[in-house]
Write a protein that holds these residues in place. Structure first.
Motif, PDB file in Angstrom:
ATOM      1  N   TYR A 113      76.235   2.934  15.017  1.00 22.16           N
ATOM      2  CA  TYR A 113      76.546   1.861  14.958  1.00 22.16           C
ATOM      3  C   TYR A 113      75.819   0.256  16.078  1.00 22.16           C
ATOM      4  O   TYR A 113      75.401   1.106  17.096  1.00 22.16           O
ATOM      5  N   LYS A 125      70.384  -5.108  12.366  1.00 22.53           N
ATOM      6  CA  LYS A 125      70.864  -5.808  13.223  1.00 22.53           C
ATOM      7  C   LYS A 125      70.070  -6.995  14.097  1.00 22.53           C
ATOM      8  O   LYS A 125      70.304  -8.205  13.799  1.00 22.53           O
ATOM      9  N   GLY A 134      76.430  -3.451  17.633  1.00 21.73           N
ATOM     10  CA  GLY A 134      76.948  -4.981  17.342  1.00 21.73           C
ATOM     11  C   GLY A 134      78.320  -4.375  18.663  1.00 21.73           C
ATOM     12  O   GLY A 134      78.032  -3.404  19.564  1.00 21.73           O
ATOM     13  N   GLU A 135      79.310  -5.617  18.406  1.00 21.00           N
ATOM     14  CA  GLU A 135      80.290  -5.131  19.270  1.00 21.00           C
ATOM     15  C   GLU A 135      80.849  -4.107  19.533  1.00 21.00           C
ATOM     16  O   GLU A 135      81.235  -3.090  18.440  1.00 21.00           O
ATOM     17  N   ASP A 195      76.025  -9.436  11.982  1.00 21.25           N
ATOM     18  CA  ASP A 195      76.588  -8.950  12.941  1.00 21.25           C
ATOM     19  C   ASP A 195      76.554  -7.755  13.663  1.00 21.25           C
ATOM     20  O   ASP A 195      76.353  -7.315  15.060  1.00 21.25           O
ATOM     21  N   TRP A 196      77.469  -7.107  12.844  1.00 18.35           N
ATOM     22  CA  TRP A 196      77.211  -5.217  13.272  1.00 18.35           C
ATOM     23  C   TRP A 196      77.018  -4.488  11.709  1.00 18.35           C
ATOM     24  O   TRP A 196      77.221  -5.246  10.665  1.00 18.35           O
ATOM     25  N   THR A 212      84.037  -1.155  18.403  1.00 19.61           N
ATOM     26  CA  THR A 212      85.387  -1.631  18.303  1.00 19.61           C
ATOM     27  C   THR A 212      86.405  -0.454  17.979  1.00 19.61           C
ATOM     28  O   THR A 212      85.718   1.172  18.824  1.00 19.61           O
TER      29      THR A 212
END
Length: 149
Positions: free
Chosen positions: A57, A31, A59-60, A38-39, A62
């Protein structure tokens, strides 16, 4: 760019960290170093269930922590055992939206002893960013990850 990352992937997989920590470090590396990633996350087969469970993971966060086989891009890869490159997620009927900013996705299955046990999933906020080089690199990542599972 990918050639520079290969030895870094190897140094992570060869480290004395836990498997979970290694997978997390790989996600964070990809990332941070690849502008159109982006993820980045791993999904794994959830025991004997016909579903995937979210692993490490970057990123944002989920909501998609469990994905049934056949649903979305990840669920389709769980059944097809083939890479799936989606240049435009809006053009996909069977797509699970993780974020309104996501424009493209690539999912590459992860094999251990010739069995599909999971996958690496990359979302991009850039339209149509993935090339054959991304696929080849992610296959390499999964090959190295398979050695530590």
């Amino acid at each position: 760019m990918f050639d520079d990352l290969r030895p870094l992937i190897n140094s992570i997989t060869d480290s004395n960290n836990t498997t979970e920590s290694k997978l997390q470090k790989i996600c964070e590396l990809l990332k941070s170093e690849i502008p159109h990633y982006d993820w980045v996350g791993f999904y794994f087969k959830n025991g004997d269930k016909k579903e995937l469970k979210l692993g490490p993971y970057a990123g944002e966060p989920t909501d998609h922590t469990i994905i049934p086989f056949g649903k979305g891009i990840c669920g389709q890869v769980a059944e097809s055992n083939k890479n799936f490159v989606v240049p435009d997620v809006q053009a996909q009927d069977n797509y699970i939206a993780c974020s309104i900013t996501v424009k493209a996705e690539i999912v590459v299955p992860l094999f251990v002893n010739e069995e599909n046990i999971g996958q690496i999933d990359i979302d991009s906020n850039t339209p149509n960013p993935f090339t054959k080089a991304d696929e080849t690199f992610l296959e390499f990542v999964n090959f190295e990850v398979a050695k530590i599972l």
